[in-house]
Design an enzyme around this catalytic site. Sequence first.
Site, PDB file in Angstrom:
ATOM      1  N   TYR A  33       0.831  -1.199   0.000  1.00  0.00           N
ATOM      2  CA  TYR A  33       0.000   0.000   0.000  1.00  0.00           C
ATOM      3  C   TYR A  33       0.865   1.247   0.000  1.00  0.00           C
ATOM      4  O   TYR A  33       2.073   1.172   0.227  1.00  0.00           O
ATOM      5  CB  TYR A  33      -0.946  -0.006   1.211  1.00  0.00           C
ATOM      6  CG  TYR A  33      -0.303   0.389   2.531  1.00  0.00           C
ATOM      7  CD1 TYR A  33       0.564  -0.476   3.188  1.00  0.00           C
ATOM      8  CD2 TYR A  33      -0.553   1.629   3.110  1.00  0.00           C
ATOM      9  CE1 TYR A  33       1.153  -0.113   4.395  1.00  0.00           C
ATOM     10  CE2 TYR A  33       0.023   1.999   4.320  1.00  0.00           C
ATOM     11  CZ  TYR A  33       0.880   1.123   4.954  1.00  0.00           C
ATOM     12  OH  TYR A  33       1.467   1.485   6.140  1.00  0.00           O
ATOM     13  N   ARG A  52       8.571   3.838  -4.521  1.00  0.00           N
ATOM     14  CA  ARG A  52       8.542   2.894  -3.395  1.00  0.00           C
ATOM     15  C   ARG A  52       7.512   1.795  -3.640  1.00  0.00           C
ATOM     16  O   ARG A  52       7.733   0.632  -3.315  1.00  0.00           O
ATOM     17  CB  ARG A  52       8.247   3.654  -2.088  1.00  0.00           C
ATOM     18  CG  ARG A  52       8.364   2.763  -0.866  1.00  0.00           C
ATOM     19  CD  ARG A  52       8.257   3.554   0.420  1.00  0.00           C
ATOM     20  NE  ARG A  52       6.949   4.152   0.590  1.00  0.00           N
ATOM     21  CZ  ARG A  52       6.628   5.000   1.569  1.00  0.00           C
ATOM     22  NH1 ARG A  52       7.549   5.328   2.469  1.00  0.00           N
ATOM     23  NH2 ARG A  52       5.421   5.493   1.662  1.00  0.00           N
ATOM     24  N   ARG A 100      -7.734 -20.337  -1.156  1.00  0.00           N
ATOM     25  CA  ARG A 100      -6.674 -20.142  -0.159  1.00  0.00           C
ATOM     26  C   ARG A 100      -5.601 -21.233  -0.230  1.00  0.00           C
ATOM     27  O   ARG A 100      -5.885 -22.414  -0.011  1.00  0.00           O
ATOM     28  CB  ARG A 100      -7.282 -20.100   1.252  1.00  0.00           C
ATOM     29  CG  ARG A 100      -6.265 -19.706   2.307  1.00  0.00           C
ATOM     30  CD  ARG A 100      -6.892 -19.598   3.690  1.00  0.00           C
ATOM     31  NE  ARG A 100      -5.887 -19.166   4.666  1.00  0.00           N
ATOM     32  CZ  ARG A 100      -4.996 -19.993   5.214  1.00  0.00           C
ATOM     33  NH1 ARG A 100      -5.005 -21.277   4.913  1.00  0.00           N
ATOM     34  NH2 ARG A 100      -4.109 -19.527   6.068  1.00  0.00           N
ATOM     35  N   HIS A 102      -1.077 -21.048   0.401  1.00  0.00           N
ATOM     36  CA  HIS A 102      -0.012 -20.080   0.669  1.00  0.00           C
ATOM     37  C   HIS A 102       0.801 -19.705  -0.569  1.00  0.00           C
ATOM     38  O   HIS A 102       1.124 -18.546  -0.778  1.00  0.00           O
ATOM     39  CB  HIS A 102       0.930 -20.610   1.755  1.00  0.00           C
ATOM     40  CG  HIS A 102       0.309 -20.615   3.119  1.00  0.00           C
ATOM     41  ND1 HIS A 102      -0.754 -21.413   3.458  1.00  0.00           N
ATOM     42  CD2 HIS A 102       0.606 -19.894   4.229  1.00  0.00           C
ATOM     43  CE1 HIS A 102      -1.087 -21.196   4.708  1.00  0.00           C
ATOM     44  NE2 HIS A 102      -0.283 -20.270   5.214  1.00  0.00           N
ATOM     45  N   LYS A 147       6.563  -1.942   2.044  1.00  0.00           N
ATOM     46  CA  LYS A 147       5.348  -1.339   2.618  1.00  0.00           C
ATOM     47  C   LYS A 147       4.177  -2.297   2.416  1.00  0.00           C
ATOM     48  O   LYS A 147       3.303  -2.092   1.568  1.00  0.00           O
ATOM     49  CB  LYS A 147       5.083   0.035   1.987  1.00  0.00           C
ATOM     50  CG  LYS A 147       4.118   0.886   2.815  1.00  0.00           C
ATOM     51  CD  LYS A 147       4.212   2.345   2.454  1.00  0.00           C
ATOM     52  CE  LYS A 147       3.181   3.203   3.159  1.00  0.00           C
ATOM     53  NZ  LYS A 147       3.321   3.291   4.605  1.00  0.00           N
ATOM     54  N   GLU A 180      11.907   2.494  14.359  1.00  0.00           N
ATOM     55  CA  GLU A 180      11.008   3.567  13.884  1.00  0.00           C
ATOM     56  C   GLU A 180       9.733   3.537  14.720  1.00  0.00           C
ATOM     57  O   GLU A 180       9.567   2.703  15.598  1.00  0.00           O
ATOM     58  CB  GLU A 180      10.684   3.369  12.401  1.00  0.00           C
ATOM     59  CG  GLU A 180       9.968   2.060  12.109  1.00  0.00           C
ATOM     60  CD  GLU A 180       9.653   1.847  10.634  1.00  0.00           C
ATOM     61  OE1 GLU A 180       9.567   2.827   9.883  1.00  0.00           O
ATOM     62  OE2 GLU A 180       9.466   0.677  10.246  1.00  0.00           O
ATOM     63  N   LEU A 205      10.837   1.346   7.386  1.00  0.00           N
ATOM     64  CA  LEU A 205      10.284   1.806   6.116  1.00  0.00           C
ATOM     65  C   LEU A 205      10.989   3.119   5.781  1.00  0.00           C
ATOM     66  O   LEU A 205      11.063   4.006   6.632  1.00  0.00           O
ATOM     67  CB  LEU A 205       8.779   2.037   6.242  1.00  0.00           C
ATOM     68  CG  LEU A 205       8.162   2.478   4.912  1.00  0.00           C
ATOM     69  CD1 LEU A 205       7.986   1.274   3.996  1.00  0.00           C
ATOM     70  CD2 LEU A 205       6.841   3.173   5.125  1.00  0.00           C
TER      71      LEU A 205
END
Length: 284
Positions: A33, A52, A100, A102, A147, A180, A205
């Site tokens: 995101y 990014r 579903r 993995h 991210k 962070e 990040l």
Amino acid sequence: MPRIAYVDGVYRPHAEAAVHIEDRGYQFADGVYEVIAIRGGKLVDEELHLVRLRRSLMELRIEGALADAPLKFVLREVIRRNAVVDGIVYLQISRGIAPRDHAFPKAARPILVVTARRTRPVNPTQVDEGVSVITIPDIRWQRCDIKTISLVANVLGKQQAREAGAYEAWMVDGEGHITEGTSTNAWIVTADNQIVSRGADHHILDGVTRQALIALLRRGGYNFVERPFTVTEAKAAREAFLTSTTSDLLPVTSIDGQPVANGAPGLLTQKLRADYLAHVAESA
Ligand code: PDD
């Protein structure tokens, strides 16, 4: 005016916008995101966010996401349809929808979701008095540079901060170094006026606000260094502050209940905040 969201090619009323129950973002947090600030109707440091985003997609090996040009169009369209002048635009790309399992699905294609909303300006009290942080162990994975939407450790950390009456939690690695904040980057100014930010390794990040500020620091000839710093060093710092898209640059005036220096926002911090806001005004 009803809020509008973009979901996989369609603009829908926000209240009805939904993803499939087998979206891998929903089931595995298998996605990335970005949050981009909108000031005066323009996107702040959009290119840095898109660079990014591409890196995050590459690191997760998510292929086939919308290219930059159509993505920029969608961002603007969502901002326009929601009449956002000052706020944020959120975009999320998951690996797609599949039964579903993995391992990567063979047939799935990435699903893009975009929302935009107005935000209130930063609270003047937080600028004038600074904010408080607590320190907590960093329990996240080894690739915090990506991210991803997998934010549960950050969620728990932020909640811990809220329950302690603090604005943010600064996370601490096994060596006692601050990595962070749960949604912000951490900075200190040492007794000899050196501005310190942890280098952009795999444990943080690399914030776009951080990147923009570093460019300003380099251009302005400031005494700036990228290196890890400890909790002890932060508590003994002359000044401390945090940065993010949604917080801009805020002074940190208390760490674990102890005042930073005299407990008032530092002069250098105030100057850097003004420099950063000038950069935002320029780019918007
Ligand atoms: N968070 N570190 C973490 C863990 C973050 O989630 C963020 C941003 C930052 C600062 O990055 P930037 O300057 O690019 O906003 C640092 C966003 C705002 C969020 O999750 O809402």
